[in-house]
Design a protein around this motif. Structure first.
Motif, PDB file in Angstrom:
ATOM      1  N   UNK A  98       0.811  -1.224   0.000  1.00 34.66           N
ATOM      2  CA  UNK A  98       0.000   0.000   0.000  1.00 34.66           C
ATOM      3  C   UNK A  98       0.841   1.270   0.000  1.00 34.66           C
ATOM      4  N   UNK A  99       2.150   1.144   0.103  1.00 34.13           N
ATOM      5  CA  UNK A  99       2.993   2.340   0.195  1.00 34.13           C
ATOM      6  C   UNK A  99       2.946   3.192  -1.063  1.00 34.13           C
ATOM      7  N   UNK A 100       2.758   2.581  -2.220  1.00 34.26           N
ATOM      8  CA  UNK A 100       2.678   3.357  -3.460  1.00 34.26           C
ATOM      9  C   UNK A 100       1.371   4.122  -3.568  1.00 34.26           C
ATOM     10  N   UNK A 101       0.386   3.789  -2.714  1.00 35.08           N
ATOM     11  CA  UNK A 101      -0.896   4.483  -2.736  1.00 35.08           C
ATOM     12  C   UNK A 101      -0.874   5.767  -1.899  1.00 35.08           C
ATOM     13  N   UNK A 102       0.143   5.943  -1.080  1.00 37.58           N
ATOM     14  CA  UNK A 102       0.201   7.122  -0.207  1.00 37.58           C
ATOM     15  C   UNK A 102       0.147   8.441  -0.972  1.00 37.58           C
ATOM     16  N   UNK A 103       0.953   8.627  -2.026  1.00 36.78           N
ATOM     17  CA  UNK A 103       0.869   9.906  -2.748  1.00 36.78           C
ATOM     18  C   UNK A 103      -0.528  10.181  -3.302  1.00 36.78           C
ATOM     19  N   UNK A 104      -1.233   9.142  -3.749  1.00 37.96           N
ATOM     20  CA  UNK A 104      -2.607   9.325  -4.230  1.00 37.96           C
ATOM     21  C   UNK A 104      -3.504   9.824  -3.100  1.00 37.96           C
ATOM     22  N   UNK A 105      -3.336   9.229  -1.922  1.00 35.12           N
ATOM     23  CA  UNK A 105      -4.144   9.633  -0.777  1.00 35.12           C
ATOM     24  C   UNK A 105      -3.801  11.055  -0.336  1.00 35.12           C
ATOM     25  N   UNK A 155      -7.498   1.960   2.233  1.00 35.53           N
ATOM     26  CA  UNK A 155      -7.147   1.227   3.449  1.00 35.53           C
ATOM     27  C   UNK A 155      -5.971   1.831   4.203  1.00 35.53           C
ATOM     28  N   UNK A 156      -5.677   3.111   3.961  1.00 30.89           N
ATOM     29  CA  UNK A 156      -4.555   3.759   4.646  1.00 30.89           C
ATOM     30  C   UNK A 156      -4.963   4.400   5.966  1.00 30.89           C
ATOM     31  N   UNK A 157      -6.260   4.633   6.154  1.00 31.75           N
ATOM     32  CA  UNK A 157      -6.740   5.176   7.426  1.00 31.75           C
ATOM     33  C   UNK A 157      -8.207   4.790   7.591  1.00 31.75           C
TER      34      UNK A 157
END
Length: 193
Positions: A98-105, A155-157
């Motif tokens: 999921x780390x690559x999804x952080x910038x999107x979030x 699913x990041x928060x």
């Protein structure tokens, strides 16, 4: 009902050192009376060292004596004087997938909730202020591929954490006398058909 620490080891100690009935020991340790009897017969818990509940402040010697005198009496576990452990504060772990999804979030939250501070964003998503700044300035190494996506869906928060952060940011703006931005429009529903 609260059970003693290490129930089987406590049962071994109570069987060896007291004249309590199997029923009394079983109820205190959260076990079945037949299991306590099997421990006493040596069929179960062989090699387990007894754990002294008196020395470890789980029950008093007077309470054991009271129960030894009356087979219908029951042992009562003492209230623990240890404070409840607090949840550790620290960086939130994000799985590698999921780390690559952080910038999107980050892009989603910056666009839809500009009132959130960098500190709130970093706590919410488990990221650094540097990464937030790079996404905001479009100098992130992958900025060409960043698509704003909801961190809750990713699913990041949790939604409750996001709502709390937004409420805190809105309260801060109100205290400072600045206008609170309107909530973003609802996301359009897509048909799966």
């Amino acid at each position: 009902m609260t059970l003693p620490l290490m129930p089987k080891a406590t049962a071994v100690w109570l069987i060896d050192k007291t004249a309590l009935t199997f029923d009394q020991i079983a109820e205190f340790c959260g076990m079945h009376p037949l299991e306590v009897q099997a421990i006493a017969d040596g069929e179960v818990a062989q090699g387990i060292m007894g754990y002294d509940p008196v020395a470890n402040s789980q029950v008093t010697a007077q309470d054991i004596e009271r129960c030894e005198a009356d087979p219908n009496a029951r042992l009562r576990i003492m209230a623990s004087s240890n404070p409840n452990p607090k949840k550790a504060r620290g960086g939130r772990y994000t799985p590698v997938a999921k780390r690559n999804d952080r910038p999107d979030a980050i892009a989603f939250l910056i666009r839809n909730y500009p009132q959130l501070s960098e500190l709130q964003l970093s706590k919410l998503l488990g990221t650094t202020k540097e990464t937030i700044q790079k996404v905001r300035e479009r100098s992130h190494w992958n900025s060409a591929n960043i698509k704003p996506r909801d961190p809750v869906i990713l699913g990041l928060c949790k939604q409750s954490d996001l709502n709390d952060a937004i409420a805190q940011a809105n309260e801060r703006l109100t205290r400072e006398g600045r206008a609170v931005p309107p909530p973003p429009p609802p996301m359009p529903e897509t048909d799966a058909a």
